[in-house]
Motif scaffolding. Structure first.
Motif, PDB file in Angstrom:
ATOM      1  N   TYR A 150      24.203  44.983  47.920  1.00 53.31           N
ATOM      2  CA  TYR A 150      24.645  46.301  47.476  1.00 53.31           C
ATOM      3  C   TYR A 150      25.760  46.716  48.429  1.00 53.31           C
ATOM      4  O   TYR A 150      25.555  46.777  49.643  1.00 53.31           O
ATOM      5  N   TRP A 151      26.945  47.002  47.876  1.00 49.08           N
ATOM      6  CA  TRP A 151      28.111  47.224  48.731  1.00 49.08           C
ATOM      7  C   TRP A 151      28.905  48.439  48.262  1.00 49.08           C
ATOM      8  O   TRP A 151      29.283  48.538  47.089  1.00 49.08           O
ATOM      9  N   VAL A 152      29.155  49.358  49.201  1.00 47.49           N
ATOM     10  CA  VAL A 152      30.050  50.486  48.977  1.00 47.49           C
ATOM     11  C   VAL A 152      31.114  50.408  50.074  1.00 47.49           C
ATOM     12  O   VAL A 152      30.861  50.803  51.215  1.00 47.49           O
ATOM     13  N   PRO A 153      32.290  49.847  49.747  1.00 48.27           N
ATOM     14  CA  PRO A 153      33.344  49.696  50.756  1.00 48.27           C
ATOM     15  C   PRO A 153      33.864  51.042  51.254  1.00 48.27           C
ATOM     16  O   PRO A 153      33.818  52.048  50.538  1.00 48.27           O
ATOM     17  N   LYS A 184      26.400  44.418  43.577  1.00 50.05           N
ATOM     18  CA  LYS A 184      26.798  45.713  43.020  1.00 50.05           C
ATOM     19  C   LYS A 184      27.758  46.322  44.031  1.00 50.05           C
ATOM     20  O   LYS A 184      27.389  46.621  45.165  1.00 50.05           O
ATOM     21  N   ARG A 185      28.998  46.491  43.586  1.00 50.91           N
ATOM     22  CA  ARG A 185      30.055  47.055  44.431  1.00 50.91           C
ATOM     23  C   ARG A 185      30.505  48.365  43.785  1.00 50.91           C
ATOM     24  O   ARG A 185      30.845  48.387  42.611  1.00 50.91           O
ATOM     25  N   ILE A 186      30.492  49.437  44.576  1.00 50.14           N
ATOM     26  CA  ILE A 186      30.951  50.733  44.097  1.00 50.14           C
ATOM     27  C   ILE A 186      32.112  51.173  44.962  1.00 50.14           C
ATOM     28  O   ILE A 186      31.961  51.388  46.166  1.00 50.14           O
ATOM     29  N   ASP A 187      33.294  51.282  44.362  1.00 49.71           N
ATOM     30  CA  ASP A 187      34.476  51.777  45.059  1.00 49.71           C
ATOM     31  C   ASP A 187      34.620  53.258  44.751  1.00 49.71           C
ATOM     32  O   ASP A 187      35.121  53.639  43.685  1.00 49.71           O
ATOM     33  N   LEU A 188      34.129  54.107  45.670  1.00 49.56           N
ATOM     34  CA  LEU A 188      34.215  55.542  45.475  1.00 49.56           C
ATOM     35  C   LEU A 188      35.673  55.983  45.488  1.00 49.56           C
ATOM     36  O   LEU A 188      36.473  55.473  46.277  1.00 49.56           O
ATOM     37  N   VAL A 189      36.013  56.936  44.643  1.00 51.40           N
ATOM     38  CA  VAL A 189      37.406  57.397  44.592  1.00 51.40           C
ATOM     39  C   VAL A 189      37.789  58.101  45.891  1.00 51.40           C
ATOM     40  O   VAL A 189      38.967  58.126  46.251  1.00 51.40           O
ATOM     41  N   PRO A 222      39.775  51.491  50.141  1.00 54.28           N
ATOM     42  CA  PRO A 222      40.165  51.077  48.786  1.00 54.28           C
ATOM     43  C   PRO A 222      40.645  49.623  48.807  1.00 54.28           C
ATOM     44  O   PRO A 222      41.322  49.200  49.744  1.00 54.28           O
ATOM     45  N   ASP A 223      40.259  48.858  47.823  1.00 54.12           N
ATOM     46  CA  ASP A 223      40.637  47.450  47.692  1.00 54.12           C
ATOM     47  C   ASP A 223      40.176  46.589  48.869  1.00 54.12           C
ATOM     48  O   ASP A 223      40.753  45.537  49.146  1.00 54.12           O
ATOM     49  N   GLN A 224      39.143  47.002  49.547  1.00 52.41           N
ATOM     50  CA  GLN A 224      38.600  46.230  50.663  1.00 52.41           C
ATOM     51  C   GLN A 224      38.105  44.889  50.139  1.00 52.41           C
ATOM     52  O   GLN A 224      37.361  44.831  49.160  1.00 52.41           O
ATOM     53  N   GLU A 225      38.523  43.817  50.766  1.00 52.77           N
ATOM     54  CA  GLU A 225      38.170  42.481  50.278  1.00 52.77           C
ATOM     55  C   GLU A 225      36.936  41.894  50.933  1.00 52.77           C
ATOM     56  O   GLU A 225      36.349  40.955  50.417  1.00 52.77           O
ATOM     57  N   ASN A 226      36.545  42.429  52.079  1.00 48.99           N
ATOM     58  CA  ASN A 226      35.496  41.783  52.837  1.00 48.99           C
ATOM     59  C   ASN A 226      34.575  42.825  53.464  1.00 48.99           C
ATOM     60  O   ASN A 226      35.051  43.785  54.062  1.00 48.99           O
ATOM     61  N   ALA A 227      33.287  42.629  53.351  1.00 47.98           N
ATOM     62  CA  ALA A 227      32.318  43.535  53.964  1.00 47.98           C
ATOM     63  C   ALA A 227      31.968  43.106  55.380  1.00 47.98           C
ATOM     64  O   ALA A 227      31.354  43.863  56.123  1.00 47.98           O
TER      65      ALA A 227
END
Length: 180
Positions: A56-59, A162-167, A62-67
């Motif tokens: 479960y990933w929330v970067p 599951k990746r969520i890119d918050l605005v 923005p456009d982060q490629e790696n956790a």
């Protein structure tokens, strides 16, 4: 699993899949069921939707490629998801008194294709209204990587990523107690 260099974080399709009406409806129902499970606080059922190695990933960016090389708002394996569920549902958790209530909207579901391992890549838009002592709204672009796994009761979709890119991922947040 948190720092596994082999975990596949890619969210771009490398091959196409025939998107039939039946597949589209099946995937949408899965995403809607996941949202409803979280909104109704059936966390054990939500945990059961994951593959054992799912992330479960929330970067943060923005456009982060790696956790692994950059801070994230959330980067959780099965153990951390379970620990957070135990904390959220613990009767002694003062930060959940009253407990947080949510209502999610999942829309714009787009089946993109398959990753290198044959997992289905699904993009959608997420809106979450959250209330505890005050109300706030969170929104983002979500990507699920889904695996079709066989079981005693037939094949079921499971969440590998599951990746969520918050605005507003760079904002300063009050406690994020919920799963998005």
């Amino acid at each position: 699993m948190l720092f596994s260099p082999t975990f596949d974080l890619s969210v771009a399709a490398v091959s196409q899949v025939e998107v039939t009406d039946a597949l589209q409806q099946e995937v949408q129902r899965f995403l809607f069921r996941e949202a409803r499970t979280l909104d109704t606080r059936h966390f054990e059922d939500w945990l059961a939707l994951w593959t054992p190695d799912g992330m479960y990933w929330v970067p943060h960016e923005p456009d982060q490629e790696n956790a692994r090389d950059h801070i994230s708002l959330f980067w959780e394996d099965a153990t951390l998801r379970d620990v957070r569920v135990r904390r959220i549902t613990n009767a002694r958790n003062w930060s959940q008194q009253p407990f947080t209530r949510t209502a999610r909207t999942v829309s714009n579901v787009l089946i993109e294709g398959l990753d290198e391992s044959g997992r289905l890549i699904v993009h959608s838009t997420l809106g979450v209204t959250e209330w505890r002592l005050d109300q706030r709204h969170l929104a983002g672009l979500t990507t699920h990587k889904l695996e079709l796994q066989s079981g005693a009761d037939g094949a079921r979709w499971k969440i590998y990523l599951k990746r969520i890119d918050l605005v507003n991922s760079r904002d300063t947040f009050a406690n994020l107690e919920i799963f998005l």
